[in-house]
Design an enzyme around this catalytic site. Structure first.
Site, PDB file in Angstrom:
ATOM      1  N   CYS A 262       0.838  -1.213   0.000  1.00 58.24           N
ATOM      2  CA  CYS A 262       0.000   0.000   0.000  1.00 58.24           C
ATOM      3  C   CYS A 262       0.871   1.261   0.000  1.00 58.24           C
ATOM      4  O   CYS A 262       0.891   2.020  -0.962  1.00 58.24           O
ATOM      5  CB  CYS A 262      -0.893   0.017   1.239  1.00 58.24           C
ATOM      6  SG  CYS A 262      -2.035  -1.343   1.325  1.00 58.24           S
TER       7      CYS A 262
HETATM    8  N1  SAJ Z   1       6.144   2.488   8.888  1.00 57.91           N
HETATM    9  C1  SAJ Z   1       7.163   3.263   9.425  1.00 57.91           C
HETATM   10  N2  SAJ Z   1       6.856   4.224  10.331  1.00 57.91           N
HETATM   11  C2  SAJ Z   1       5.559   4.456  10.715  1.00 57.91           C
HETATM   12  C3  SAJ Z   1       4.528   3.660  10.148  1.00 57.91           C
HETATM   13  C4  SAJ Z   1       4.838   2.678   9.240  1.00 57.91           C
HETATM   14  O1  SAJ Z   1       8.341   3.077   9.096  1.00 57.91           O
HETATM   15  O2  SAJ Z   1       5.343   5.328  11.558  1.00 57.91           O
HETATM   16  C5  SAJ Z   1       6.481   1.464   7.892  1.00 57.91           C
HETATM   17  C6  SAJ Z   1       6.146   0.070   8.363  1.00 57.91           C
HETATM   18  O3  SAJ Z   1       7.231  -0.500   9.046  1.00 57.91           O
HETATM   19  C7  SAJ Z   1       5.865  -0.661   7.048  1.00 57.91           C
HETATM   20  C8  SAJ Z   1       5.309   0.431   6.153  1.00 57.91           C
HETATM   21  O4  SAJ Z   1       5.682   1.677   6.738  1.00 57.91           O
HETATM   22  O5  SAJ Z   1       7.051  -1.166   6.488  1.00 57.91           O
HETATM   23  C9  SAJ Z   1       3.782   0.399   5.999  1.00 57.91           C
HETATM   24  O6  SAJ Z   1       3.269   0.319   7.288  1.00 57.91           O
HETATM   25  P1  SAJ Z   1       1.682   0.641   7.590  1.00 57.91           P
HETATM   26  O7  SAJ Z   1       1.542   0.719   9.071  1.00 57.91           O
HETATM   27  O8  SAJ Z   1       1.235   1.792   6.789  1.00 57.91           O
HETATM   28  O9  SAJ Z   1       0.951  -0.707   7.169  1.00 57.91           O
HETATM   29  P2  SAJ Z   1       0.316  -1.158   5.797  1.00 57.91           P
HETATM   30  O10 SAJ Z   1       1.243  -1.082   4.660  1.00 57.91           O
HETATM   31  O11 SAJ Z   1      -0.304  -2.479   6.089  1.00 57.91           O
HETATM   32  O12 SAJ Z   1      -0.813  -0.067   5.515  1.00 57.91           O
HETATM   33  C10 SAJ Z   1      -2.157  -0.407   5.696  1.00 57.91           C
HETATM   34  C11 SAJ Z   1      -2.959   0.643   4.974  1.00 57.91           C
HETATM   35  N3  SAJ Z   1      -4.328   0.209   4.944  1.00 57.91           N
HETATM   36  C12 SAJ Z   1      -5.021   0.332   3.791  1.00 57.91           C
HETATM   37  O13 SAJ Z   1      -4.551   0.796   2.775  1.00 57.91           O
HETATM   38  C13 SAJ Z   1      -6.418  -0.147   3.832  1.00 57.91           C
HETATM   39  C14 SAJ Z   1      -2.850   1.977   5.697  1.00 57.91           C
HETATM   40  O14 SAJ Z   1      -3.797   2.903   5.130  1.00 57.91           O
HETATM   41  C15 SAJ Z   1      -3.161   1.815   7.164  1.00 57.91           C
HETATM   42  O15 SAJ Z   1      -3.043   3.068   7.815  1.00 57.91           O
HETATM   43  C16 SAJ Z   1      -2.161   0.830   7.762  1.00 57.91           C
HETATM   44  O16 SAJ Z   1      -2.423  -0.435   7.100  1.00 57.91           O
HETATM   45  C17 SAJ Z   1      -2.355   0.663   9.258  1.00 57.91           C
HETATM   46  O17 SAJ Z   1      -2.668   1.679   9.914  1.00 57.91           O
HETATM   47  O18 SAJ Z   1      -2.118  -0.458   9.733  1.00 57.91           O
END
Ligand code: SAJ
Length: 424
Positions: A262
């Site tokens: 995503c």
């Molecule tokens: N990450 C960081 N720092 C942060 C947050 C995330 O480095 O503060 C990294 C994570 O380690 C990962 C990547 O970014 O490698 C993505 O992390 P994510 O928490 O955004 O998780 P995803 O990719 O599963 O994103 C999904 C998305 N959901 C949908 O598109 C429906 C996102 O919109 C959500 O906000 C996220 O899940 C969530 O909150 O879990």
């Protein structure tokens, strides 16, 4: 009940929960998937998706509300067809091949009056300029007259214990007001809150804003982590302090890069689309460069730390701890651990990895690594551990007590304050 017969194309982490929820709300649902093995498993009551328990699937199977099929002819009887297919990003461009193929196969079976909803994340304009023409050409139907089309972005967060399909507001944007109303009524049968918007482009763009917001803010704190290192300021302390502000601030945390299908992907759909019109999305492209540069930054930090101990990175035995793209999942897509391992290998390090959720991985050059499970022997022979993904259930204290140097990119609480642990 209006729109009783439903076909959901794509039975993955988005399509299956949608199909099961629609079936549980009293609709007759066929989950169409091209993967025959997945179809057979679903019809046998075995869920391939963590968010759908076998019991939940079996309940709708047994009451005859749900069945899986590889056959698109089921679309002929459908009132509503929902497309939940992947939208990857290849060679610096969106890959709409899954949408186009599904649209063609659905179009060939469509009957007048059907509502088709696209859920796959994509750039503004896809629904009206790509999906609709294919459906019209394949079916001979006329959009807005004998065929209704809408976009509704998926907001499924796999493994989220708090938010699921039912309690996550659902945006819907139809090509016509009728399409919006029908889509809102459809989702209203199993989603608590539906948010109608003016049309598909607003809905497509809202989704991209949601994930671009994360992409850019993660890049901001990644850049801040680099600046804080130069300024001898503890970035984790700074973010923790800033997070005490009860309004106008949202904490994000630095890391070794940004993984998943995503956050690294969705913003690039927007950037690509803007460039099509001769514009540029400087913020998005800069954030991509910052996030994509983090694996190399981590490797440089490790090299500097080994150098401080008069050790070269060449020949150093380095254990990468946690390779999935985020904690407690198995998904490796776009994981920053992969380029990080490749960079360490290129510098001559003796690299192994340990991840209880990932038994094996293949690097871009085809090299295969298997999970080395951070057992005592592996730890005792390691010169450095790099914490890339902080899975739960790992004995971080034992690791810190066994390995001379730990570089922690995730600020793991159990590693805090230890003299041989350095944070990003
Ligand atoms: N990450 C960081 N720092 C942060 C947050 C995330 O480095 O503060 C990294 C994570 O380690 C990962 C990547 O970014 O490698 C993505 O992390 P994510 O928490 O955004 O998780 P995803 O990719 O599963 O994103 C999904 C998305 N959901 C949908 O598109 C429906 C996102 O919109 C959500 O906000 C996220 O899940 C969530 O909150 O879990």
């Amino acid at each position: 009940m209006q729109d009783r017969h439903v076909v959901v194309v794509g039975q993955g982490y988005v399509g299956l929960p949608l199909a099961v929820a629609a079936a549980a709300s009293g609709r007759d649902v066929v989950g169409v998937d091209r993967d025959k093995d997945r179809v057979d498993a679903l019809n046998a009551g075995s869920s391939p998706i963590g968010d759908i328990a076998d019991a939940e699937l079996q309940a709708v199977l047994h009451d005859g509300r749900y069945r899986a099929s590889a056959d698109f002819s089921t679309v002929t009887d459908a009132d509503v067809v929902v497309l939940c297919v992947p939208t990857p990003y290849h060679n610096d461009a969106p890959d709409l091949s899954h949408i186009e193929a599904a649209a063609q196969q659905v179009g060939e079976q469509l009957t007048p009056g059907t509502l088709v909803i696209l859920e796959s994340t994509t750039y503004p304009g896809t629904t009206e300029e790509v999906l609709l023409p294919i459906l019209e050409q394949a079916s001979g139907l006329v959009g807005g007259v004998s065929l209704q089309v809408a976009f509704s972005p998926e907001r499924i967060d796999p493994g989220n214990p708090t938010y699921g399909l039912h309690n996550t507001p659902k945006i819907v944007g139809g090509v016509t007001a009728e399409a919006t109303e029908r889509a809102a009524s459809f989702y209203g049968g199993f989603v608590d809150t539906v948010i109608p918007v003016s049309g598909p482009k607003a809905a497509e763009m809202a989704k991209l804003l949601e994930n671009t917001f994360r992409h850019i803010n993660i890049a901001l704190v990644n850049e801040l982590a680099i600046l804080c290192q130069d300024l001898d300021v503890d970035v984790w302390e700074v973010i923790g302090a800033a997070a005490s502000k009860p309004f106008g601030f949202m904490a994000f945390y630095p890391g070794p890069g940004v993984g998943g299908h995503c956050i690294p992907v969705d913003p690039m759909y927007l950037s690509w689309r803007v460039k099509q019109f001769g514009g540029s999305a400087k913020f998005i492209d800069l954030a991509r460069d910052v996030n994509a540069g983090m694996p190399a930054y981590v490797v440089q930090r490790v090299q500097d730390l080994l150098n401080d101990q008069e050790r070269s990175i060449k020949g150093a035995r380095i254990l990468v701890l946690g390779v999935a793209y985020k904690p407690n999942i198995t998904d490796l897509r776009e994981s920053p651990a992969l380029p990080l391992i490749e960079l360490l290998l290129r510098k001559g390090a003796d690299v192994r990895y340990a991840d209880p959720h990932v038994p094996a991985l293949t690097l871009e050059d085809g090299a295969q690594l298997t999970d080395d499970s951070a057992d005592d022997a592996v730890l005792a022979s390691s010169d450095c551990v790099v914490v890339v993904t902080d899975h739960s259930g790992v004995d971080y204290a034992r690791i810190a007590e066994t390995v001379p140097l730990v570089f922690d990119t995730r600020n793991v609480p159990a590693l805090a304050g230890r003299p041989n642990v350095v944070r990003l």
